[in-house]
Design a protein around this motif. Sequence first.
Motif, mmCIF file in Angstrom:
data_model
loop_
_atom_site.group_PDB
_atom_site.id
_atom_site.type_symbol
_atom_site.label_atom_id
_atom_site.label_comp_id
_atom_site.label_asym_id
_atom_site.label_seq_id
_atom_site.Cartn_x
_atom_site.Cartn_y
_atom_site.Cartn_z
ATOM 1 N N TYR A 6 0.829 -1.197 0.000
ATOM 2 C CA TYR A 6 0.000 0.000 0.000
ATOM 3 C C TYR A 6 0.869 1.254 0.000
ATOM 4 O O TYR A 6 0.415 2.307 -0.357
ATOM 5 N N CYS A 7 2.079 1.097 0.448
ATOM 6 C CA CYS A 7 2.928 2.265 0.622
ATOM 7 C C CYS A 7 4.194 2.098 -0.186
ATOM 8 O O CYS A 7 5.170 1.518 0.275
ATOM 9 N N ARG A 8 4.177 2.600 -1.393
ATOM 10 C CA ARG A 8 5.321 2.414 -2.283
ATOM 11 C C ARG A 8 6.602 3.015 -1.707
ATOM 12 O O ARG A 8 7.663 2.432 -1.780
ATOM 13 N N ARG A 9 6.479 4.202 -1.102
ATOM 14 C CA ARG A 9 7.692 4.841 -0.606
ATOM 15 C C ARG A 9 8.320 4.028 0.524
ATOM 16 O O ARG A 9 9.535 3.913 0.626
ATOM 17 N N LYS A 10 7.482 3.462 1.377
ATOM 18 C CA LYS A 10 8.016 2.643 2.466
ATOM 19 C C LYS A 10 8.745 1.420 1.911
ATOM 20 O O LYS A 10 9.724 0.972 2.475
ATOM 21 N N LEU A 11 8.248 0.905 0.807
ATOM 22 C CA LEU A 11 8.916 -0.247 0.188
ATOM 23 C C LEU A 11 10.216 0.172 -0.478
ATOM 24 O O LEU A 11 11.240 -0.468 -0.317
ATOM 25 N N GLU A 12 10.147 1.250 -1.245
ATOM 26 C CA GLU A 12 11.303 1.650 -2.042
ATOM 27 C C GLU A 12 12.409 2.282 -1.209
ATOM 28 O O GLU A 12 13.572 2.206 -1.574
ATOM 29 N N LEU A 13 12.041 2.930 -0.115
ATOM 30 C CA LEU A 13 13.086 3.517 0.730
ATOM 31 C C LEU A 13 13.343 2.621 1.944
ATOM 32 O O LEU A 13 14.389 2.001 2.055
ATOM 33 N N ASN A 14 12.365 2.529 2.848
ATOM 34 C CA ASN A 14 12.606 1.833 4.110
ATOM 35 C C ASN A 14 12.985 0.369 3.922
ATOM 36 O O ASN A 14 14.008 -0.095 4.445
ATOM 37 N N PHE A 15 12.152 -0.361 3.185
ATOM 38 C CA PHE A 15 12.395 -1.798 3.058
ATOM 39 C C PHE A 15 13.630 -2.090 2.213
ATOM 40 O O PHE A 15 14.476 -2.898 2.573
ATOM 41 N N ARG A 16 13.720 -1.407 1.064
ATOM 42 C CA ARG A 16 14.846 -1.656 0.159
ATOM 43 C C ARG A 16 16.179 -1.391 0.867
ATOM 44 O O ARG A 16 17.085 -2.223 0.851
ATOM 45 N N VAL A 17 16.287 -0.221 1.484
ATOM 46 C CA VAL A 17 17.559 0.133 2.125
ATOM 47 C C VAL A 17 17.801 -0.744 3.362
ATOM 48 O O VAL A 17 18.909 -1.243 3.577
ATOM 49 N N GLY A 18 16.745 -0.976 4.156
ATOM 50 C CA GLY A 18 16.908 -1.817 5.355
ATOM 51 C C GLY A 18 17.382 -3.212 4.990
ATOM 52 O O GLY A 18 18.316 -3.751 5.619
ATOM 53 N N LEU A 19 16.789 -3.804 3.966
ATOM 54 C CA LEU A 19 17.180 -5.157 3.554
ATOM 55 C C LEU A 19 18.584 -5.162 2.953
ATOM 56 O O LEU A 19 19.380 -6.070 3.214
ATOM 57 N N MET A 20 18.889 -4.131 2.161
ATOM 58 C CA MET A 20 20.246 -4.059 1.586
ATOM 59 C C MET A 20 21.292 -3.998 2.683
ATOM 60 O O MET A 20 22.338 -4.647 2.592
ATOM 61 N N GLU A 21 21.001 -3.236 3.732
ATOM 62 C CA GLU A 21 21.968 -3.112 4.831
ATOM 63 C C GLU A 21 22.153 -4.441 5.557
ATOM 64 O O GLU A 21 23.279 -4.818 5.895
ATOM 65 N N ALA A 22 21.053 -5.152 5.777
ATOM 66 C CA ALA A 22 21.147 -6.437 6.477
ATOM 67 C C ALA A 22 21.962 -7.432 5.636
ATOM 68 O O ALA A 22 22.817 -8.156 6.157
ATOM 69 N N LEU A 23 21.713 -7.447 4.326
ATOM 70 C CA LEU A 23 22.445 -8.370 3.446
ATOM 71 C C LEU A 23 23.923 -7.963 3.335
ATOM 72 O O LEU A 23 24.805 -8.821 3.334
ATOM 73 N N GLY A 78 29.640 -10.750 8.253
ATOM 74 C CA GLY A 78 29.278 -12.087 8.735
ATOM 75 C C GLY A 78 30.112 -13.151 8.039
ATOM 76 O O GLY A 78 30.967 -13.785 8.653
ATOM 77 N N ASN A 79 29.899 -13.284 6.738
ATOM 78 C CA ASN A 79 30.609 -14.318 5.973
ATOM 79 C C ASN A 79 31.951 -13.840 5.424
ATOM 80 O O ASN A 79 32.690 -14.619 4.822
ATOM 81 N N ARG A 80 32.248 -12.573 5.590
ATOM 82 C CA ARG A 80 33.515 -11.982 5.118
ATOM 83 C C ARG A 80 33.814 -12.342 3.658
ATOM 84 O O ARG A 80 34.952 -12.670 3.306
ATOM 85 N N GLU A 81 32.764 -12.320 2.848
ATOM 86 C CA GLU A 81 32.868 -12.583 1.410
ATOM 87 C C GLU A 81 33.477 -13.955 1.091
ATOM 88 O O GLU A 81 34.050 -14.150 0.024
ATOM 89 N N ASP A 82 33.378 -14.875 2.031
ATOM 90 C CA ASP A 82 33.889 -16.236 1.825
ATOM 91 C C ASP A 82 32.991 -16.947 0.794
ATOM 92 O O ASP A 82 31.804 -17.162 1.062
ATOM 93 N N PRO A 83 33.544 -17.325 -0.371
ATOM 94 C CA PRO A 83 32.704 -17.951 -1.401
ATOM 95 C C PRO A 83 32.132 -19.300 -0.968
ATOM 96 O O PRO A 83 31.178 -19.793 -1.577
ATOM 97 N N GLY A 84 32.667 -19.897 0.072
ATOM 98 C CA GLY A 84 32.159 -21.183 0.555
ATOM 99 C C GLY A 84 30.964 -21.026 1.488
ATOM 100 O O GLY A 84 30.375 -22.023 1.919
ATOM 101 N N LYS A 85 30.625 -19.779 1.834
ATOM 102 C CA LYS A 85 29.511 -19.541 2.760
ATOM 103 C C LYS A 85 28.346 -18.865 2.040
ATOM 104 O O LYS A 85 28.555 -18.092 1.108
ATOM 105 N N ARG A 86 27.136 -19.129 2.523
ATOM 106 C CA ARG A 86 25.932 -18.586 1.904
ATOM 107 C C ARG A 86 25.156 -17.728 2.912
ATOM 108 O O ARG A 86 25.346 -17.840 4.124
ATOM 109 N N ILE A 87 24.258 -16.908 2.368
ATOM 110 C CA ILE A 87 23.341 -16.123 3.194
ATOM 111 C C ILE A 87 21.944 -16.693 2.951
ATOM 112 O O ILE A 87 21.555 -16.904 1.803
ATOM 113 N N THR A 119 20.233 -14.537 7.565
ATOM 114 C CA THR A 119 21.108 -15.345 8.425
ATOM 115 C C THR A 119 22.406 -15.647 7.684
ATOM 116 O O THR A 119 22.380 -16.109 6.542
ATOM 117 N N ASP A 120 23.529 -15.367 8.330
ATOM 118 C CA ASP A 120 24.813 -15.688 7.710
ATOM 119 C C ASP A 120 25.480 -16.837 8.464
ATOM 120 O O ASP A 120 24.958 -17.329 9.466
#
Lengths: 146, 110
Positions: free
Chosen positions: A32-49, A56-65, A81-82
């Motif tokens: 219902y709220c495009r801005r909340k998705l495009e700003l809050n959710f997008r940026v929040g999820l990008m930061e977590a990943l 978390g995984n220190r870019e180790d190719p043997g580890k997954r998220i 989860t890393d």
Amino acid sequence: MRNDLVLEIPSDPAAIEHAVDLVVRRCDNSAYCRRKLELNFRVGLMEALANAVLYGNREDPGKRIRLEIAFLRYSIEARVTDEGPGFDPETVPDPTTPENIERPGGRGLFLMRNLMDEVRYNEAGNSVTLVLHLEPPTQLDDAASA
Amino acid sequence: MGFTVSNQGDVTVVEVEGQLIVGNRQELKQKVLEDLENGARKFVIDFSETGYIDSSGLGVLVSLSKKIREKGGELRLSSLNEDLRTLFELTKLDTLFRIADDKAAALEGF
């Protein structure tokens, strides 16, 4: 947590944007709220990943998220989860204070906490759950779209 | 997604197309530091074609600003959309940078 979408992501910064795009696109029908998705959710999820990949995984190719998403009626939940040892989020300093503002790092957790409605870590500190509430449409919105 | 670098007089202008995020922040850093090493001192980074910036991107801007100031130069930012302004205000980085409404305003009197 309900799993409507589960992704296994490589520990590669280049994979983050694609994963976030995929999730945001899946939100379209329930949002219902495009801005909340495009700003809050997008940026929040990008930061977590990004935290999971870089610290978390220190870019180790043997580890997954692992990314789990629940599309609920009036909210979205994302769990990232890393395979790293975890960290204590309480030890991360406030990046907005005068002594920290010129530090290049430390803003990811701050942005998550300020853009999402809930941010919860597991005890080990290697899994974070983000919750974003999306307001239901008002009667005026209903009338406008009728 | 990429960066376009041009010169307007003695000012180096970098336009960020797409996003400034963890996946491309090092590219921006290298481009600006290369020009700084070659003697450039005035920089404008323009975000009129930028969708969003993550914390890694914000961190690179902070780090570049510091390095440019250490060499006696200045970094100005321009054309932040509403979402980007929100991110700068939340993180209080709007107090650290000179932010112009558009590229022309950033270049004015530089």
